[in-house]
Design a protein around this motif. Structure first.
Motif, mmCIF file in Angstrom:
data_model
loop_
_atom_site.group_PDB
_atom_site.id
_atom_site.type_symbol
_atom_site.label_atom_id
_atom_site.label_comp_id
_atom_site.label_asym_id
_atom_site.label_seq_id
_atom_site.Cartn_x
_atom_site.Cartn_y
_atom_site.Cartn_z
ATOM 1 N N PHE A 139 0.821 -1.211 0.000
ATOM 2 C CA PHE A 139 0.000 0.000 0.000
ATOM 3 C C PHE A 139 0.854 1.260 0.000
ATOM 4 C CE2 PHE A 139 -2.126 3.391 2.367
ATOM 5 C CZ PHE A 139 -3.298 3.549 1.626
ATOM 6 N N GLU A 140 1.947 1.254 0.763
ATOM 7 C CA GLU A 140 2.787 2.443 0.871
ATOM 8 C C GLU A 140 3.536 2.745 -0.417
ATOM 9 O OE1 GLU A 140 5.156 2.848 4.441
ATOM 10 O OE2 GLU A 140 3.882 1.396 5.465
ATOM 11 N N ASN A 141 3.605 1.812 -1.348
ATOM 12 C CA ASN A 141 4.226 2.034 -2.653
ATOM 13 C C ASN A 141 3.213 2.291 -3.755
ATOM 14 O OD1 ASN A 141 6.481 -0.455 -1.629
ATOM 15 N ND2 ASN A 141 7.139 1.626 -2.054
ATOM 16 N N ALA A 142 1.910 2.221 -3.417
ATOM 17 C CA ALA A 142 0.873 2.266 -4.451
ATOM 18 C C ALA A 142 0.826 3.614 -5.167
ATOM 19 C CB ALA A 142 -0.484 1.945 -3.842
ATOM 20 N N ALA A 143 1.021 4.725 -4.420
ATOM 21 C CA ALA A 143 1.000 6.046 -5.064
ATOM 22 C C ALA A 143 2.128 6.159 -6.066
ATOM 23 C CB ALA A 143 1.109 7.140 -4.003
ATOM 24 N N GLU A 144 3.303 5.661 -5.696
ATOM 25 C CA GLU A 144 4.459 5.667 -6.598
ATOM 26 C C GLU A 144 4.187 4.824 -7.828
ATOM 27 O OE1 GLU A 144 8.961 3.745 -6.430
ATOM 28 O OE2 GLU A 144 7.892 4.208 -4.582
ATOM 29 N N ALA A 145 3.614 3.634 -7.635
ATOM 30 C CA ALA A 145 3.332 2.729 -8.757
ATOM 31 C C ALA A 145 2.297 3.314 -9.707
ATOM 32 C CB ALA A 145 2.855 1.376 -8.235
ATOM 33 N N GLY A 146 1.448 4.207 -9.188
ATOM 34 C CA GLY A 146 0.414 4.801 -10.025
ATOM 35 C C GLY A 146 0.962 5.596 -11.195
#
Length: 502
Positions: A139-146
């Motif tokens: 979850f904490e990497n999801a914004a980056e992956a977006g």
């Protein structure tokens, strides 16, 4: 029973696909991971075992073999935990078989089954998009992956939450991709008093992306001027922003996954080792020169750096990349930087102020400046000698107000737009003047015969090298661009030559 899913391995800032194959067969109970897995990957067995136990599951008393293909490529990192666990659960819990075809998975598991953030998710998301797959990440990497996961992103907080989402029993809420905030502590040029020549050199440096060296007594304002540079640089283009953010993601310094839109400013201490500056170490990690890609590398107290460390900068300054070679890896990182350096004229710092200078002059000044090699100096386009600040200029009732960073930045942006449009029209590619190749100069740097004669005579009189000649011509081109002139004139050449006093 054989199940599989795709994950990634990292080669520099590039993510390459790795096929995770899990087979559960009859035999003595065992859990083996093969495929050149390092110790971190091998230890994932215990993390996965404990995470499954937290879900109320246990591994069957059978022989479990995990193969990471291709088997001849080194695998390292904790991000293999999640894909191995998903492949296992596909057989144990009957997760949908299309998971392997639709997703790339990366993530580290805690003993309680929570998903922990990892490095390099942005590069993994770009690979997933190129393969037409979604990406599963913490979850904490999801914004980056977006920013890279064009097909979609699954960002669970735990393994249990992921299982429910894959079975269609729950929907995941994902954080929106965002742009990292610019550093609000950047100094403004308004607070810099005096130093008219140095301020002008800083503006030229920013407009053309040129390297700059400032030499002056302690307290002359060298470090202050350098700290003002980020405030007059334009934002990165979308392509450059993604490139820079990917490097920072792989290095693990992408702050909370926000996209970097402003040019990076890196200022390593002079005690920095060669691997930390140019890259290397056991894992061939990117160094400061790569973290400053498309931005500024500021080296304060330049002669205090190790000589071998400084000499290692010569190649990336010219080529815009750095190759880190190790016994098991040869990795090339981008390193297109703008080098800004500052130094004192001698060890005591007061060679230019006789009243304060030590008794070892001029020997100490010669020995101190000799720490910087001629080949490195030849690669620095602008070299400015700064005198001590007049204390009267610092009075509160000083009537002459310095220009603010916003005013200078507007001129820098106009000059960059002017040069990039021209270079794109003439060369077919938009680039800064500092990035021009020797073959480009004939088309871009147009001067008449009298100006050319003046330039070559002046260059001979100060013994410029061929590299110095071409770099001076590029600086003159930037000076003309600041004035929005299509051709270079004698005054542009004269000013450019005045910045090469060494």
């Amino acid at each position: 029973m054989l199940s599989r899913i795709t994950t990634v391995a990292f080669k520099g800032i590039e993510a390459v696909p790795v096929d995770v194959q899990v087979q559960v067969s009859n035999g003595l109970p065992a859990f083996n991971i093969v495929g050149l897995a390092n110790k971190t990957v091998a230890e994932s067995r215990e993390r996965i075992r404990s995470a499954l136990t937290s879900l109320g599951l246990s591994l069957p008393p059978k022989r479990i073999t995990v193969n990471l293909s291709p088997a001849d490529m080194q695998k390292e990192g904790s991000h293999f935990d999640l894909p191995i666990a998903i492949a296992l659960l596909t057989g144990l819990m009957g997760l949908p078989e299309e998971v392997a075809d639709r997703y790339i998975a990366v993530g580290e598991l805690s003993l309680a089954g929570d998903l922990l953030p990892i490095n390099g998710v942005l590069a993994a998301a770009f690979l997933a998009a190129s393969l037409g797959k979604k990406i599963i990440c913490p979850f904490e990497n999801a914004a980056e992956a977006g920013w890279g996961g064009q097909q979609g992103v699954l960002g669970p907080k735990s393994l249990a939450q992921l299982i429910q989402a894959l079975q269609g029993k729950a929907e995941l809420e994902l954080p929106m991709p965002y742009v990292a905030k610019a550093n609000e502590e950047i100094a403004d040029l308004r607070i810099v008093r005096g130093q008219k020549i140095a301020r002008r050199a800083l503006e030229i440096s920013a407009a053309g992306g040129h390297n700059l060296l400032m030499i002056g007594a302690p307290g002359a304002g060298k470090s202050l001027l350098a700290s003002c540079l980020p405030g007059i640089l334009p934002d990165l283009s979308p392509e450059s922003a993604l490139e820079v953010s990917t490097i920072h993601s792989v290095a693990g310094v992408l702050n909370k996954g926000g996209l970097i839109q402003t040019p990076p400013f890196r200022a390593p201490h002079h005690s920095a080792s060669m691997p930390s500056l140019v890259g290397g170490g056991a894992k061939a990690n990117p160094g400061e020169v790569s973290l400053a890609h498309r931005g500024v590398l500021f080296l304060d107290e330049l002669p205090e750096f190790q000589r071998s460390t400084l000499e290692a900068l010569r190649q990336p300054i010219e080529s815009g990349s750095i190759t880190v070679s190790r016994a098991n890896a040869h990795i090339t990182y981008p390193a297109c930087i703008q080098l800004i350096a500052a130094m004192n004229p001698c060890r005591c710092g007061y060679a230019s102020i006789p009243e304060k200078a030590c008794s070892k002059l001029p020997k100490c000044a010669i020995e101190y400046q000799e720490k910087i090699s001629g080949p490195l100096l030849d690669r620095i386009d602008l070299q400015v000698e700064m005198s001590a600040v007049n204390l009267d200029d610092l009075r509160s009732d000083h009537t002459i107000e310095s220009e603010s960073s916003s005013k200078v930045r507007s001129r820098v942006i106009a000059a960059r737009r002017f040069q990039e449009l021209r270079n794109k029209e003439l060369l077919g590619k938009s680039k800064l003047n500092s990035a021009l190749q020797q073959k480009d100069l004939e088309m871009v740097c147009k001067i008449d015969n009298s100006t050319e004669s003046f330039f070559f005579e002046a260059a001979k009189s100060i013994n410029l090298s061929a590299r110095g000649l071409f770099r001076t011509l590029k600086v003159a081109r930037t000076i003309a661009d600041l004035a929005q002139r299509p051709n270079i004139v004698k005054s542009d050449i004269s000013e450019a030559l005045s910045y090469r006093f060494v």
